[in-house]
Motif scaffolding. Structure first.
Motif, short mmCIF file in Angstrom:
data_model
loop_
_atom_site.label_atom_id
_atom_site.label_comp_id
_atom_site.label_asym_id
_atom_site.label_seq_id
_atom_site.Cartn_x
_atom_site.Cartn_y
_atom_site.Cartn_z
N HIS B 96 0.85 -1.19 0.00
CA HIS B 96 0.00 0.00 0.00
C HIS B 96 0.89 1.25 0.00
CE1 HIS B 96 -3.04 2.89 0.85
NE2 HIS B 96 -3.98 1.98 0.99
N ARG B 98 0.44 4.30 0.65
CA ARG B 98 0.26 5.33 1.68
C ARG B 98 0.25 4.76 3.09
NH1 ARG B 98 -3.62 9.96 -0.60
NH2 ARG B 98 -3.00 10.83 1.40
N HIS B 99 0.64 3.50 3.21
CA HIS B 99 0.81 2.92 4.54
C HIS B 99 2.30 2.79 4.84
CE1 HIS B 99 -3.36 0.78 4.90
NE2 HIS B 99 -3.45 2.08 4.75
N THR B 100 2.71 3.11 6.06
CA THR B 100 4.10 2.89 6.42
C THR B 100 4.34 1.38 6.51
OG1 THR B 100 3.56 2.91 8.76
CG2 THR B 100 4.23 5.01 7.79
N ASP B 102 5.43 -0.11 9.00
CA ASP B 102 4.88 -0.51 10.30
C ASP B 102 3.40 -0.89 10.16
OD1 ASP B 102 5.04 -0.56 13.32
OD2 ASP B 102 3.39 0.85 13.00
N ARG B 103 2.65 -0.07 9.46
CA ARG B 103 1.22 -0.34 9.34
C ARG B 103 0.97 -1.59 8.49
NH1 ARG B 103 -3.44 3.91 7.50
NH2 ARG B 103 -5.15 2.43 7.64
N THR B 104 1.75 -1.73 7.39
CA THR B 104 1.63 -2.91 6.54
C THR B 104 1.87 -4.19 7.34
OG1 THR B 104 2.31 -1.70 4.58
CG2 THR B 104 2.61 -4.07 4.51
N SER B 106 1.77 -4.55 10.72
CA SER B 106 0.95 -4.79 11.91
C SER B 106 -0.51 -5.05 11.58
CB SER B 106 1.09 -3.63 12.90
OG SER B 106 0.88 -2.41 12.27
N GLU B 107 -0.93 -4.74 10.36
CA GLU B 107 -2.33 -4.95 10.02
C GLU B 107 -2.80 -6.40 10.18
OE1 GLU B 107 -3.46 -3.38 6.22
OE2 GLU B 107 -5.51 -3.04 6.88
N TYR B 138 7.86 4.78 4.07
CA TYR B 138 6.84 4.41 3.09
C TYR B 138 7.49 3.60 1.97
CZ TYR B 138 3.58 7.54 5.34
OH TYR B 138 2.74 8.12 6.25
N ARG B 154 5.71 -9.37 5.60
CA ARG B 154 4.26 -9.27 5.81
C ARG B 154 3.61 -10.65 5.73
NH1 ARG B 154 0.10 -10.28 3.68
NH2 ARG B 154 1.15 -10.86 1.76
#
Lengths: 277, 252
Positions: B96, B98-100, B102-104, B106-107, B138, B154
């Motif tokens: 993604h 626009r996701h860091t 970290d966000r990728t 931890s989702e 990013y 991921r």
């Protein structure tokens, strides 16, 4: 007599953190032959190809001592002269059909646009030429492809459409930037034989940019190996596998082989003096 | 030992403008646990479609897919994604933008209600050889090889048993490809993963996989072991032509 002579080519981009040199003093000559340029991404091979056509947008700058194409100095040519050369005498096949074809225009319209605008051909005649060009790149169902939009084609078909488009004006020099990396081995062989035929039969010059060393060794006559914007080694293509330069050797060694051992593949050693100058 | 991934007579048919397109027709294959299985063939031969069918991303019109002896539920659900994960071909398109990082990473933990996010994300970065400082970057700040490492990290967040790899290195340079292949080999050994991998490069498949299925036009053409390939024991014409086109990838 050489078709293209480039001496001390530099491409510089000015960025917030100061100038970045993408190409740092590249010189080469090209006859009516197949010249390969290999290197990793970021080595400046695409920029070298684009610089020959002066297709580098500001803030990028091209500097060169000499860049002679068929007796004409490209570095001094006006923008008008360059327009007359681009496409008609020097053509370039871009890397990715997904980004290089117009997504909202039918393939047929894109293929005939040049013929109608530049050569002032009528619709029927232009269509006939475009169909012949598609057949020449081994597209099985050219009528269907003419009416298709780029997203309806596979990567391999899109790549062949771009090659067909570049070959319609019968250029003297073709710069092909990774023309086969989106294709699988069997289609790759077909596209290469098309390019090969053009070099042989029409005496076209070809600059073949690729990161696939084995492909370049098999297909080209001569090879420039680039690293960080410089040519680190120039070789006769069939000697590529016996290259001496540590960078070229490193690139060769990190490729897996059929029947090779399962041991970890050697990484590329960038500690030599060649890597830092 | 029983077959771990068992695909029987699988067919996938797409409906394209009212025309039926048979992407996969009657393909069967079995993969043992902790083994690595490769699918090769030209584009359009249906090899990626098989991976997508396993994930429930392609319309299955016939045949069965079983993992560990159980048929897969439809829709696939959480227990499936905890077990099977996929790594896609293009690391520029599969993260993604626009996701860091970290966000990728931890989702998946959030969706599955797994806590301890902080240390798991840090460990995941470490496992794929990325520095901790990358955590809040990013994707556009990363190179292709680094992005593919993130994609692998991921896929491993939920500690799956099976990785489906769709041309994981074909968008990468030779030197970066070597790094990613070494990473995959190491992770498989450490975690006892089962791989089902698609590639058009026979040398890459040979380096990673124990058994290989050659496909053409949606059908299985020939199944080869790694030894068969190394000694060129190939019986069908198509597999032979694929092998000959890869002659420069042979040892020697």
């Amino acid at each position: 007599m050489s078709l293209l002579e480039v001496e001390n080519l530099r491409v510089t981009f000015s960025t917030e953190t100061g100038p970045v040199e993408a190409v740092r003093g590249v010189s080469f000559q090209l006859g009516r032959e197949r010249l390969g340029i290999v290197g990793e991404s970021g080595s400046g091979k695409t920029m070298t190809g684009r610089a020959v056509l002066r297709l580098i947008r500001p803030p990028g700058k091209i500097q060169t001592d000499r860049m002679i194409f068929d007796g004409q100095d490209l570095s001094k040519a006006s923008e008008r002269d360059m327009r007359a050369l681009r496409g008609r005498r020097i053509a370039m096949v871009m890397q990715d059909p997904k980004y290089s074809l117009n997504p909202v225009m039918r393939v047929g319209d894109q293929l005939t646009e040049g013929l109608r605008q530049r050569d002032r051909l009528g619709a029927a005649e232009a269509r006939k030429k475009a169909l012949a060009a598609l057949e020449a790149v081994q597209i099985r169902d050219p009528e269907r492809v003419m009416d298709a939009y780029p997203h309806e084609l596979s990567g391999g078909m899109g790549q062949r459409v771009m090659i067909a488009m570049m070959l319609i004006p019968e250029p003297d020099l073709l710069i092909a930037d990774e023309p086969t990396s989106a294709l699988d081995v069997t289609v790759q062989a077909e596209v290469l034989s098309i390019l090969d035929g053009l070099v042989r039969e029409r005496g076209m010059g070809l600059i073949f940019i690729s990161h696939d060393l084995r492909l370049v060794a098999r297909f080209c006559d001569r090879v420039l190996v680039m690293y960080k914007g410089r040519v680190v080694e120039e070789l006769v293509a069939r000697d590529l596998m016996a290259a001496q330069h540590p960078y070229t050797r490193g690139l060769l060694n990190c490729l897996p082989r059929i029947g090779g051992s399962r041991a970890p593949l050697p990484g590329l050693d960038r500690t030599g003096t060649w890597a830092n100058d | 030992m029983t077959d771990y991934i068992e695909i029987q007579d699988l067919s996938v048919t797409f409906d394209a403008k009212g025309r039926k397109v048979k992407a996969v027709e009657g393909v069967s294959l079995c993969v043992d646990k902790h083994k690595s299985y490769g699918l090769v063939g030209e584009s359009g031969s249906g090899k990626s479609t098989i991976l997508r069918a396993i994930c429930g991303l392609a319309p299955i019109t016939g045949g069965t897919i079983k993992i560990g002896g159980e048929a897969l539920p439809s829709p696939r659900g959480k227990s499936f994604s905890a077990r099977v994960q996929m790594v896609f071909q293009d690391p520029y398109a599969s993260l993604h933008p626009r996701h860091t990082i970290d966000r990728t990473l931890s989702e998946p933990l959030m969706i599955h209600g797994i806590g301890d996010t902080d240390s798991r994300v840090m460990k995941a970065l470490d496992d794929v050889g990325l520095p901790k400082s990358f955590r809040f970057r990013y994707p556009h700040q990363l190179s292709g090889g680094q992005r593919q490492r993130v994609a692998i990290a991921r896929a491993l967040m939920l500690q799956p048993e099976i990785l489906l790899l769709d041309e994981p290195t074909s968008a990468l340079d030779a030197s970066v490809q070597a790094e990613v292949l070494n990473l995959l080999t190491r992770l498989r050994e450490e975690r006892g993963l089962t791989f089902l991998m698609v590639s058009h490069d026979l040398a890459v498949i040979d380096h990673i996989c124990d058994d290989i299925l050659v496909m053409q036009h949606g059908r299985a053409v020939e199944e080869l072991s790694r030894e068969d390939l190394a000694s060129a024991r190939i019986s069908t014409v198509y597999a032979r032509s694929l092998f000959d086109a890869s002659a420069d990838r042979l040892l020697g």
